[in-house]
Design a protein around this motif. Structure first.
Motif, short mmCIF file in Angstrom:
data_model
loop_
_atom_site.label_atom_id
_atom_site.label_comp_id
_atom_site.label_asym_id
_atom_site.label_seq_id
_atom_site.Cartn_x
_atom_site.Cartn_y
_atom_site.Cartn_z
N HIS A 119 -18.35 -33.46 49.85
CA HIS A 119 -19.61 -32.91 49.36
C HIS A 119 -20.27 -32.03 50.43
N ARG A 120 -20.06 -32.35 51.67
CA ARG A 120 -20.65 -31.56 52.75
C ARG A 120 -20.01 -30.19 52.87
N ALA A 121 -18.73 -30.11 52.49
CA ALA A 121 -17.98 -28.86 52.69
C ALA A 121 -18.03 -27.92 51.50
N GLY A 122 -18.40 -28.43 50.32
CA GLY A 122 -18.39 -27.55 49.15
C GLY A 122 -18.81 -28.25 47.89
N ASP A 123 -18.59 -27.55 46.77
CA ASP A 123 -18.89 -28.11 45.46
C ASP A 123 -17.71 -28.98 45.05
N PHE A 124 -17.89 -30.29 45.16
CA PHE A 124 -16.81 -31.25 44.94
C PHE A 124 -17.00 -31.92 43.59
N ARG A 125 -15.95 -31.88 42.78
CA ARG A 125 -15.95 -32.55 41.47
C ARG A 125 -14.86 -33.60 41.47
N LEU A 126 -15.26 -34.87 41.42
CA LEU A 126 -14.31 -35.97 41.46
C LEU A 126 -13.65 -36.13 40.10
N ALA A 127 -12.31 -36.16 40.09
CA ALA A 127 -11.55 -36.38 38.87
C ALA A 127 -10.97 -37.79 38.81
N ALA A 128 -10.61 -38.35 39.97
CA ALA A 128 -9.99 -39.67 39.98
C ALA A 128 -10.07 -40.28 41.37
N LEU A 129 -10.07 -41.59 41.40
CA LEU A 129 -9.98 -42.35 42.64
C LEU A 129 -8.77 -43.26 42.51
N ARG A 130 -7.88 -43.18 43.50
CA ARG A 130 -6.68 -44.03 43.51
C ARG A 130 -6.66 -44.83 44.80
N ALA A 131 -6.28 -46.11 44.71
CA ALA A 131 -6.27 -46.96 45.89
C ALA A 131 -5.09 -47.91 45.86
N HIS A 132 -4.50 -48.10 47.01
CA HIS A 132 -3.48 -49.14 47.21
C HIS A 132 -4.20 -50.30 47.88
N LEU A 133 -4.34 -51.42 47.15
CA LEU A 133 -5.09 -52.56 47.65
C LEU A 133 -4.15 -53.73 47.93
N PRO A 134 -4.02 -54.15 49.18
CA PRO A 134 -3.19 -55.32 49.50
C PRO A 134 -3.95 -56.61 49.23
N LEU A 135 -3.97 -57.05 47.97
CA LEU A 135 -4.76 -58.21 47.58
C LEU A 135 -4.32 -59.48 48.30
N HIS A 136 -3.10 -59.49 48.81
CA HIS A 136 -2.59 -60.69 49.46
C HIS A 136 -3.26 -60.97 50.80
N VAL B 47 -6.66 -45.00 50.31
CA VAL B 47 -7.67 -44.53 49.36
C VAL B 47 -7.54 -43.03 49.25
N GLY B 48 -7.44 -42.51 48.03
CA GLY B 48 -7.32 -41.08 47.82
C GLY B 48 -8.32 -40.58 46.79
N LEU B 49 -9.01 -39.48 47.11
CA LEU B 49 -9.94 -38.85 46.19
C LEU B 49 -9.28 -37.61 45.59
N TYR B 50 -9.28 -37.54 44.27
CA TYR B 50 -8.66 -36.44 43.54
C TYR B 50 -9.73 -35.63 42.81
N GLY B 51 -9.53 -34.33 42.75
CA GLY B 51 -10.48 -33.50 42.04
C GLY B 51 -10.33 -32.04 42.42
N ARG B 52 -11.44 -31.34 42.41
CA ARG B 52 -11.46 -29.92 42.78
C ARG B 52 -12.59 -29.69 43.76
N LEU B 53 -12.34 -28.84 44.71
CA LEU B 53 -13.34 -28.49 45.71
C LEU B 53 -13.43 -26.97 45.81
N ARG B 54 -14.61 -26.46 45.61
CA ARG B 54 -14.86 -25.04 45.84
C ARG B 54 -15.68 -24.95 47.13
N PRO B 55 -15.01 -24.63 48.27
CA PRO B 55 -15.70 -24.64 49.56
C PRO B 55 -16.87 -23.66 49.59
N TYR B 56 -17.91 -24.02 50.30
CA TYR B 56 -19.03 -23.10 50.49
C TYR B 56 -18.54 -21.89 51.28
N PRO B 57 -19.04 -20.69 50.98
CA PRO B 57 -18.55 -19.48 51.66
C PRO B 57 -18.65 -19.55 53.17
N TRP B 58 -19.70 -20.19 53.66
CA TRP B 58 -19.90 -20.20 55.12
C TRP B 58 -18.96 -21.16 55.85
#
Length: 284
Positions: A131-148, A15-26
């Motif tokens: 989301h805990r680490a910064g301003d996260f904007r999700l662009a895509a979710l990709r998954a390899h699913l072994p349906l078998h 499972v992979g989350l794609y997007g942009r993350l602007r980390p919080y300064p702290w």
């Protein structure tokens, strides 16, 4: 020593989350890979694993002995086998392709006959960490699913999810592009020809989603890495796109993306596709 058949696992559900993350300064990660970024990436992975442990959704390490005979993952659904993250740095104007920010790969015990793969818990823990680490904007979710490796039915779960997402405001809607890829070199790999057509899959998928989403078949991209301003990493090698859909949904969240991909996987199963697939849901 040979591995007991009951202890065998399939490693590779990713499972992979794609997007942009602007980390919080702290957090100390705003400088990118050359200035604290690598440390924050490791922290993100650890946050995701800690979240999974808090939910009791996977075994962080080790195996549990049952009756002194054999070892099994704890709990039964999934067992982490690999994880990582990419460079999330973006320009001040947030230009450039969205990246694979965080990914997780899991072992699935073959002895567990479950109708659902652990897509939701794996995605949720990764999304929580981002989301805990910064301003996260999700662009895509990709998954390899072994349906078998799935078995049984989960009709009640699909009904519950349909009821949940139908409560979202009916307007405005957003467009999400969903794509299906399977392993193979041919234009139409045998693994895809063994089941229903893209139109048949789409019809079953529409029934599972209900009125909260509309599904329209489209032309698959030329490659599994194409489209949407997202820099994808293939989870199947080689990956051949076989179907694509344009979905109108009422909301765009990690949970909504999971819902789209899980029900897409179920539609594939119901139309005779029981091979590993690579599914992608990307915000248009």
């Amino acid at each position: 020593m040979a591995q007991d058949a009951d202890d065998a696992v399939d490693c590779g559900m990713t499972v992979g989350l794609y997007g942009r993350l602007r980390p919080y300064p702290w957090t100390g990660g705003e400088g990118g890979a050359d200035d604290g970024g690598e440390e924050l990436r490791e922290r993100l992975v650890n946050l995701a694993l800690s979240r999974a442990e808090a939910y009791d959704w996977y075994a962080p390490a080790g195996l549990r002995m049952r009756g002194g005979r054999s070892a099994h993952p704890v709990p039964d659904r999934w067992f982490l086998c690999d994880q990582g993250g990419a460079d999330w740095t973006v320009g001040e104007d947030e230009t450039g392709p969205a990246r694979e920010l965080l990914w997780m790969r899991a072992d699935l015990p073959r002895r567990i006959a479950s109708a659902r793969l652990p897509l939701l818990p794996m995605t949720r823990t990764a999304s929580d960490a981002l989301h805990r680490a910064g301003d996260f904007r999700l662009a895509a979710l990709r998954a390899h699913l072994p349906l078998h490796v799935t078995a049984g039915e989960a009709d009640g779960d699909w009904e519950d999810m349909r009821d949940w997402f139908s409560l979202a405001a009916p307007a405005p809607t957003v467009t999400v592009r969903c794509a299906v890829a399977v392993s193979g070199e041919e234009t139409t790999p045998p693994a895809w020809r063994s089941g229903g057509t893209a139109a048949e899959v789409g019809a079953v998928w529409q029934t599972l989603l209900g009125e909260a989403v509309t599904v329209a078949p489209g032309a698959p991209p030329a490659t599994s890495a194409a489209g949407g301003g997202v820099r994808y990493r293939p989870y199947l090698e080689p990956a051949r796109p076989v179907a694509a859909y344009r979905c109108r949904v009422r909301e765009w969240t990690a949970d909504a993306a999971v819902w789209l991909l899980e029900t897409a996987g179920e539609a594939l199963r119901r139309t005779g596709h029981r091979v590993p697939v690579e599914l992608t849901a990307a915000l248009a």
